[in-house]
Design an enzyme around this catalytic site. Sequence first.
Site, PDB file in Angstrom:
ATOM      1  N   LEU A  24      30.336 -14.528 -25.571  1.00  0.00           N
ATOM      2  CA  LEU A  24      28.940 -15.136 -26.066  1.00  0.00           C
ATOM      3  C   LEU A  24      27.740 -14.285 -25.154  1.00  0.00           C
ATOM      4  O   LEU A  24      28.012 -14.259 -24.174  1.00  0.00           O
ATOM      5  CB  LEU A  24      29.170 -16.590 -25.839  1.00  0.00           C
ATOM      6  CG  LEU A  24      30.133 -17.458 -26.979  1.00  0.00           C
ATOM      7  CD1 LEU A  24      30.003 -18.680 -26.612  1.00  0.00           C
ATOM      8  CD2 LEU A  24      29.767 -16.974 -28.336  1.00  0.00           C
ATOM      9  N   GLU A  31      25.918 -27.045 -25.957  1.00  0.00           N
ATOM     10  CA  GLU A  31      26.046 -26.509 -27.057  1.00  0.00           C
ATOM     11  C   GLU A  31      27.469 -26.431 -27.374  1.00  0.00           C
ATOM     12  O   GLU A  31      27.838 -26.686 -28.398  1.00  0.00           O
ATOM     13  CB  GLU A  31      25.328 -25.231 -26.998  1.00  0.00           C
ATOM     14  CG  GLU A  31      25.013 -24.727 -28.724  1.00  0.00           C
ATOM     15  CD  GLU A  31      26.105 -24.061 -29.552  1.00  0.00           C
ATOM     16  OE1 GLU A  31      26.148 -24.643 -30.700  1.00  0.00           O
ATOM     17  OE2 GLU A  31      26.880 -23.667 -28.915  1.00  0.00           O
TER      18      GLU A  31
END
Length: 185
Positions: A24, A31
């Site tokens: 990521l 999140e």
Amino acid sequence: MSKTKLNLIAAACENMGIGVNGTLPWRLKKEMAYFTTMTSTVKDPQKINAVIMGRTTWDCIPLKYRPLADRLNIVLTHHIDKVKAEVPEGVIVMPGLDAAIEYIEKNDKIESTWVIGGSSIYKVAMEHQNCGKIYLTEIQKSFNCDTFFPNIDKQHFHLVNEEGVSAEKQVEGDISYYFRVYQRV
Ligand SMILES: NC(=O)c1ccc[n+]([C@@H]2O[C@H](COP(=O)([O-])OP(=O)(O)OC[C@H]3O[C@@H](n4cnc5c(N)ncnc54)[C@H](OP(=O)(O)O)[C@@H]3O)[C@@H](O)[C@H]2O)c1
């Protein structure tokens, strides 16, 4: 049409990037917690949810976090035997989305089905007749990415408010984002 509704869940930045170098592009703890809550929560405590992912996304999950806990993990690959030999017991390996849906429909312990990426899996799921909603975290910043979320056809997917999903701006460090829900119409 079969009864299994597909929920897609992803976080994308301003340029619709979702990944870089097999990971990521950002680190957003809250999140990530949202992802875990959404994909794990069940109404019926006797059931669990399924998460469907591409083989690369499986490879990207740090060893200590995979298989994703309290969810049936389904990995899609064209190299069934090879991947079956690599994954731990309990992880289901399937040759495509329809095979995964067929498997889920035979398993009455599954409550909801979440498609968790990456790119090509999101695309086939979004175009699939069983696609229901897209849970997209829209990050208000651009990151250098090599993997992208497919274009959402706004004629077929409308932004909706969903109970339990905050419409407020979320802030973590110097990054802000919104939890959006698009429903297929
Ligand atoms: N931001 C987010 O929400 C998010 C979510 C997920 C992933 N990501 C990021 O995205 C990147 C990984 O995603 P990716 O798009 O590169 O890969 P991916 O979609 O996770 O995996 C691609 C692989 O899945 C298999 N596959 C794809 N379509 C298939 C089909 N129709 N039937 C059977 N197997 C199929 C193939 O595996 P074989 O090669 O084994 O045949 C293919 O090489 C990483 O950077 C990750 O961190 C981000």
